[in-house]
Design an enzyme around this catalytic site. Structure first.
Site, mmCIF file in Angstrom:
data_model
loop_
_atom_site.group_PDB
_atom_site.id
_atom_site.type_symbol
_atom_site.label_atom_id
_atom_site.label_comp_id
_atom_site.label_asym_id
_atom_site.label_seq_id
_atom_site.Cartn_x
_atom_site.Cartn_y
_atom_site.Cartn_z
ATOM 1 N N GLU A 161 -2.637 0.456 -5.493
ATOM 2 C CA GLU A 161 -1.777 -0.505 -4.682
ATOM 3 C C GLU A 161 -1.061 -1.159 -5.650
ATOM 4 O O GLU A 161 -0.818 -1.137 -6.760
ATOM 5 C CB GLU A 161 -2.625 -1.730 -4.038
ATOM 6 C CG GLU A 161 -1.983 -2.611 -3.092
ATOM 7 C CD GLU A 161 -2.822 -3.389 -2.069
ATOM 8 O OE1 GLU A 161 -2.746 -4.448 -1.812
ATOM 9 O OE2 GLU A 161 -3.966 -2.708 -1.932
ATOM 10 N N ARG A 187 -16.037 -2.872 -2.102
ATOM 11 C CA ARG A 187 -14.676 -3.761 -2.149
ATOM 12 C C ARG A 187 -14.919 -4.670 -3.401
ATOM 13 O O ARG A 187 -15.804 -5.441 -3.755
ATOM 14 C CB ARG A 187 -14.554 -4.413 -0.932
ATOM 15 C CG ARG A 187 -14.209 -3.681 0.280
ATOM 16 C CD ARG A 187 -13.957 -4.700 1.586
ATOM 17 N NE ARG A 187 -15.062 -5.594 1.619
ATOM 18 C CZ ARG A 187 -15.091 -6.337 2.604
ATOM 19 N NH1 ARG A 187 -14.206 -6.755 3.335
ATOM 20 N NH2 ARG A 187 -16.214 -7.125 2.626
ATOM 21 N N ARG A 217 -6.588 -5.151 -11.741
ATOM 22 C CA ARG A 217 -5.420 -5.632 -11.586
ATOM 23 C C ARG A 217 -4.611 -5.649 -12.787
ATOM 24 O O ARG A 217 -4.918 -6.429 -13.769
ATOM 25 C CB ARG A 217 -5.802 -7.096 -10.927
ATOM 26 C CG ARG A 217 -4.174 -8.048 -10.992
ATOM 27 C CD ARG A 217 -3.146 -7.336 -10.228
ATOM 28 N NE ARG A 217 -3.640 -6.955 -8.875
ATOM 29 C CZ ARG A 217 -3.349 -7.814 -7.817
ATOM 30 N NH1 ARG A 217 -3.109 -9.239 -8.211
ATOM 31 N NH2 ARG A 217 -3.739 -7.548 -6.522
ATOM 32 N N ASP A 239 -2.777 -2.307 -8.764
ATOM 33 C CA ASP A 239 -4.299 -2.221 -8.811
ATOM 34 C C ASP A 239 -4.643 -0.680 -9.168
ATOM 35 O O ASP A 239 -4.030 0.233 -8.402
ATOM 36 C CB ASP A 239 -4.726 -2.423 -7.403
ATOM 37 C CG ASP A 239 -4.582 -4.026 -7.196
ATOM 38 O OD1 ASP A 239 -4.539 -4.990 -8.107
ATOM 39 O OD2 ASP A 239 -4.853 -4.253 -5.584
ATOM 40 N N ARG A 284 -12.031 -6.359 -10.951
ATOM 41 C CA ARG A 284 -12.682 -6.910 -9.854
ATOM 42 C C ARG A 284 -13.699 -6.026 -9.363
ATOM 43 O O ARG A 284 -13.821 -4.829 -8.881
ATOM 44 C CB ARG A 284 -11.804 -7.100 -8.649
ATOM 45 C CG ARG A 284 -10.820 -8.361 -8.867
ATOM 46 C CD ARG A 284 -9.706 -8.201 -9.400
ATOM 47 N NE ARG A 284 -8.942 -6.669 -8.933
ATOM 48 C CZ ARG A 284 -7.875 -6.996 -7.937
ATOM 49 N NH1 ARG A 284 -7.583 -7.851 -7.467
ATOM 50 N NH2 ARG A 284 -7.419 -5.574 -7.673
ATOM 51 N N LYS A 326 0.897 -1.138 0.143
ATOM 52 C CA LYS A 326 -0.085 -0.107 0.087
ATOM 53 C C LYS A 326 0.892 1.529 -0.033
ATOM 54 O O LYS A 326 0.667 2.199 -0.796
ATOM 55 C CB LYS A 326 -0.984 -0.135 1.186
ATOM 56 C CG LYS A 326 -2.230 -1.127 0.945
ATOM 57 C CD LYS A 326 -2.954 -1.068 2.213
ATOM 58 C CE LYS A 326 -4.122 -2.230 1.892
ATOM 59 N NZ LYS A 326 -3.709 -3.357 1.911
ATOM 60 N N LYS A 369 -7.895 2.376 5.517
ATOM 61 C CA LYS A 369 -7.747 1.154 5.487
ATOM 62 C C LYS A 369 -6.562 0.941 6.177
ATOM 63 O O LYS A 369 -5.559 1.866 6.424
ATOM 64 C CB LYS A 369 -7.595 0.548 3.976
ATOM 65 C CG LYS A 369 -6.657 1.429 3.164
ATOM 66 C CD LYS A 369 -6.724 0.790 1.608
ATOM 67 C CE LYS A 369 -6.294 1.640 0.502
ATOM 68 N NZ LYS A 369 -6.376 1.458 -0.684
ATOM 69 N N ASN A 409 1.076 -4.506 -5.865
ATOM 70 C CA ASN A 409 1.305 -5.914 -5.394
ATOM 71 C C ASN A 409 2.737 -6.617 -5.754
ATOM 72 O O ASN A 409 2.976 -6.808 -6.747
ATOM 73 C CB ASN A 409 0.206 -6.661 -5.565
ATOM 74 C CG ASN A 409 -1.067 -6.223 -5.101
ATOM 75 O OD1 ASN A 409 -1.659 -6.764 -4.045
ATOM 76 N ND2 ASN A 409 -1.675 -5.474 -5.733
#
Length: 314
Positions: free
Chosen positions: A281, A233, A210, A273, A225, A125, A160, A283
């Site tokens: 984000e 979410r 993603r 993301d 997503r 993050k 978050k 990852n």
């Protein structure tokens, strides 16, 4: 070439969607030998090199009994053609220690992907803060007063934890500020824990995308997503629906801007993301979505990954 996958227990794999499994399958198809272990199997004795208790396996093509085990032995990590760190989050103390053992193995000659130091240097993050031109207004703080001021400025925000995964612990607070104090207290535990606060990006309704970047180059399709029902979410673990779609112009711009930099740092595989045109984000620990994109879009993501791995080792 013998590839060692450091991963979760093989028995826990959901092979119909597991990205590590798809990597193994493509590598075996090309004639590479497959070994696996868990982080707990890696050890380092003073005066010796880093070893692991490994399982040599062969994939069967059967979804239920998907591998056979030929042998179990203790071997030096430096003796493998490549070591792929594919342990799923959380990035806890044990994950942190594992990166140090893998980094020692690197010093001994092992080729580790993603590089252990790069895993530590890119908290998933926090890493976005290096690229503010692509990020929605964001605050990282322990101070509740700063959270309140950020909400007063932006009115509709997301809060978050920095160590959350799969959408865990994400809260939205609208213009009325309802429960802002309680949510802040819950997440930052009276100022003891750092949290992230971001301006809400309404394009989440079209999906949390993603974008996979392999060897510095973007896969031409993302997996959006999409939140279902009243959820905000989009994470698949939170019930989001995954839909493969071509990269948009802004997706491509972000991926092409970040990809070469991250690859140069030793990150062979990255999952960006993106919501709308905002990066949320980066990852690096165990990016997924290979199978979903391959099945829906027809683009062979595992093949692109093994191509990049082979090129990095040549």
């Amino acid at each position: 070439m013998n590839l060692l996958f450091v991963a979760d227990p093989l028995e826990s794999f959901k092979v119909y969607k597991d990205t590590t499994f798809s990597m193994m399958r493509e590598a075996q198809r090309r004639g590479h030998r497959i070994s696996a272990c868990e982080p707990r199997d890696v050890s380092w004795r003073s005066g010796d090199v880093v070893h692991a208790r490994v399982r040599d396996i062969t994939l069967t093509g059967d979804e239920d009994s998907w591998f056979t085990e030929a042998d179990t032995s203790t071997r030096a990590l430096k003796d493998f053609g490549a070591v792929l760190m594919r342990k799923d989050p959380p990035f806890d103390s044990e994950y942190f220690y594992a990166t140090h053992l893998l980094e020692q193995a690197e010093r001994e000659g092992a080729r580790v992907f993603n590089r252990p130091a790069a895993l530590r240097d890119h908290p998933e993050k926090l890493a976005i803060m290096e690229f503010p031109e692509f990020v929605s207004p964001t605050l990282v703080t322990r101070d509740p007063a700063e959270v309140r001021a950020f909400h007063a400025e932006h009115r509709d925000i997301i809060l978050k934890p920095l160590d959350g995964m799969g959408g865990m612990g994400i809260f939205r607070v609208g213009a009325d500020g309802l429960n802002l104090g309680s949510i802040t207290e819950t997440l930052n535990q009276d100022g003891a824990v750092t949290l992230m606060v971001q301006r809400f990006v309404p394009e989440i309704a079209q999906g949390d995308k993603r974008i996979l970047v392999i060897g510095g180059k973007p896969v031409p399709f993302s997996l959006a997503r999409i939140p279902q029902g009243s959820e905000i979410r989009g994470n698949l673990a939170a019930g989001g629906k995954g839909v493969a779609q071509p990269l948009s112009a802004s997706d491509l711009r972000i991926a092409e801007a970040l990809g070469p930099t991250l690859a140069q740092r030793g990150l062979l595989l990255v999952g960006l993301d993106v919501i709308g045109d905002r990066l949320t984000e980066i990852n690096v620990t165990s990016p997924t979505c290979f199978q979903e994109i391959t099945q829906q879009a027809g683009f062979d993501v595992p093949a692109m990954f093994v191509d990049a791995l082979e090129a990095a080792l040549s």
